[in-house]
Design a protein around this motif. Structure first.
Motif, short mmCIF file in Angstrom:
data_model
loop_
_atom_site.label_atom_id
_atom_site.label_comp_id
_atom_site.label_asym_id
_atom_site.label_seq_id
_atom_site.Cartn_x
_atom_site.Cartn_y
_atom_site.Cartn_z
N TYR A 183 10.61 7.64 22.46
CA TYR A 183 10.62 6.53 21.50
C TYR A 183 10.34 7.04 20.08
O TYR A 183 11.08 6.73 19.13
N PHE A 184 9.28 7.83 19.94
CA PHE A 184 8.91 8.31 18.61
C PHE A 184 9.92 9.32 18.08
O PHE A 184 10.31 9.25 16.90
N ILE A 185 10.36 10.24 18.93
CA ILE A 185 11.34 11.23 18.49
C ILE A 185 12.66 10.55 18.15
O ILE A 185 13.33 10.90 17.16
N GLY A 186 13.07 9.57 18.96
CA GLY A 186 14.32 8.87 18.72
C GLY A 186 14.34 8.12 17.41
O GLY A 186 15.37 8.02 16.75
N ASN A 187 13.18 7.60 17.01
CA ASN A 187 13.11 6.87 15.75
C ASN A 187 13.08 7.79 14.53
O ASN A 187 13.29 7.33 13.40
N PHE A 188 12.79 9.09 14.77
CA PHE A 188 12.73 10.03 13.66
C PHE A 188 13.80 11.12 13.77
O PHE A 188 13.78 12.08 13.00
N SER A 189 14.74 10.98 14.73
CA SER A 189 15.75 12.02 14.91
C SER A 189 16.67 12.12 13.68
O SER A 189 17.10 13.21 13.31
N ARG A 190 16.95 11.00 13.03
CA ARG A 190 17.79 11.04 11.83
C ARG A 190 17.06 11.73 10.69
O ARG A 190 17.67 12.46 9.90
N ASP A 191 15.75 11.53 10.59
CA ASP A 191 14.96 12.22 9.58
C ASP A 191 14.96 13.72 9.83
O ASP A 191 14.95 14.52 8.88
N LEU A 192 14.95 14.09 11.11
CA LEU A 192 15.02 15.51 11.46
C LEU A 192 16.33 16.12 10.98
O LEU A 192 16.36 17.24 10.45
N LEU A 193 17.41 15.37 11.13
CA LEU A 193 18.72 15.85 10.66
C LEU A 193 18.72 15.99 9.14
O LEU A 193 19.22 16.99 8.59
N LEU A 194 18.16 15.03 8.45
CA LEU A 194 18.10 15.10 6.99
C LEU A 194 17.23 16.26 6.51
O LEU A 194 17.54 16.91 5.50
N LEU A 195 16.16 16.53 7.27
CA LEU A 195 15.30 17.65 6.93
C LEU A 195 16.06 18.96 6.99
O LEU A 195 15.89 19.84 6.14
N GLY A 196 16.90 19.12 8.00
CA GLY A 196 17.71 20.32 8.11
C GLY A 196 18.70 20.44 6.97
O GLY A 196 18.94 21.54 6.45
N GLU A 197 19.29 19.30 6.56
CA GLU A 197 20.25 19.34 5.45
C GLU A 197 19.57 19.71 4.13
O GLU A 197 20.14 20.43 3.30
N ILE A 198 18.34 19.25 3.95
CA ILE A 198 17.62 19.55 2.72
C ILE A 198 17.24 21.02 2.64
O ILE A 198 17.21 21.62 1.56
N SER A 199 16.98 21.63 3.80
CA SER A 199 16.51 23.02 3.82
C SER A 199 17.55 24.01 3.31
O SER A 199 17.20 25.10 2.87
N LYS A 200 18.84 23.67 3.40
CA LYS A 200 19.93 24.57 3.00
C LYS A 200 19.99 25.84 3.84
O LYS A 200 20.68 26.79 3.47
N ASN A 201 19.26 25.85 4.95
CA ASN A 201 19.27 27.00 5.86
C ASN A 201 20.29 26.73 6.96
O ASN A 201 20.11 25.81 7.76
#
Length: 265
Positions: A183-201
């Protein structure tokens, strides 16, 4: 003729299991959870104005809608994870699988019954919420709130499938913890994707995209904040999000059926 008869008998067994789950759970859980919901909203109505008089109405509405999700989540976690293990502990599983019943029917019946319980509970809490808001004379966008509540039900329907999946191969306690984590991971999975995009890695981006593809994106069914302001996504976006949640639930149920079919009793 025979195939249609077999299909109807198969649905009949699924319906029988679902009806049994619904009756047992409604009798044991729904009344108390409805009272819990009333206590939460009434407490918010009395306490929140003490902290912020100007925005207390919005805070009360926010709390009332969020409480519907939390109480419904309790059903998925506490009931869904125990649906299979309860039959194993009572030894009734041996009677059920000894009958001409496919294990897929057993899993689907359990999930259908659990979904019906969640649907009934969300409907009851929605009526209670509307009544309390009317009593407090707080204007609410009824159509938007009902839409958000439907997506809450849709989200918990998916979590119910996840709970049954975990309950099919592990203990109820571990399954409950894993369902809460989903439940908690599913609600923040999109934020995890955005975090990866911000990292530029590139490597981190590949990892976050993989996790996003594998994990459920429950934020697609989170319309609580938008509903309070009477701002909802387009019908096309809501339809696509609904299809995504349903497709993911069917995939999870297919995996649960596969695991349960291989389980030895």
């Amino acid at each position: 003729m025979n195939s249609s008869l077999n299909l109807s008998l198969s649905f009949g067994r699924i319906w029988a299991i679902a009806t049994n789950v619904f009756r047992e759970t409604v009798r044991e859980q729904v009344l108390y959870l409805s009272l819990l919901y009333i206590l939460i909203v009434v407490a918010a109505m009395f306490m929140l104005p003490e902290f912020s008089y100007d925005s207390s109405a919005k805070m009360i509405v926010d709390t009332g809608v969020a409480a519907i999700e939390v109480v419904s989540l309790l059903v998925a976690v506490l009931v869904g994870t125990n649906l299979i293990n309860k039959e194993v502990d009572k030894r009734t599983i041996f009677i059920l699988i000894a009958k001409p019943m496919h294990r897929a029917e057993f899993v689907l019946g359990k999930h259908l019954g659990l979904s019906a319980v969640v649907g009934a509970l969300v409907a009851i809490m929605s009526v209670i919420f509307w009544a309390l808001m009317a009593f407090k004379r707080i204007d609410i966008p009824v159509a938007a709130i009902l839409t958000a509540n439907f997506f809450i039900f849709w989200q918990i329907m998916l979590l119910g499938a996840i709970a049954i999946l975990f309950g099919s191969f592990t203990s109820s306690l571990i399954a409950s913890l894993l369902t809460l984590a989903a439940y908690f991971i599913g609600n923040f999975s999109r934020d995890l994707l955005l975090l990866g995009e911000i990292s530029k890695n590139p490597n981190l981006q590949a990892v976050t995209r993989t996790f996003y593809m594998l994990l459920p994106d429950l934020s697609r069914a989170n319309l609580k904040n938008e509903a309070v302001y009477n701002i909802l996504p387009s019908l096309g976006d809501m339809f696509n999000n609904g299809v995504y949640i349903l497709s993911y639930a069917l995939l999870v149920l297919a995996i649960a059926i596969l695991i349960f079919s291989r389980r030895q009793f």
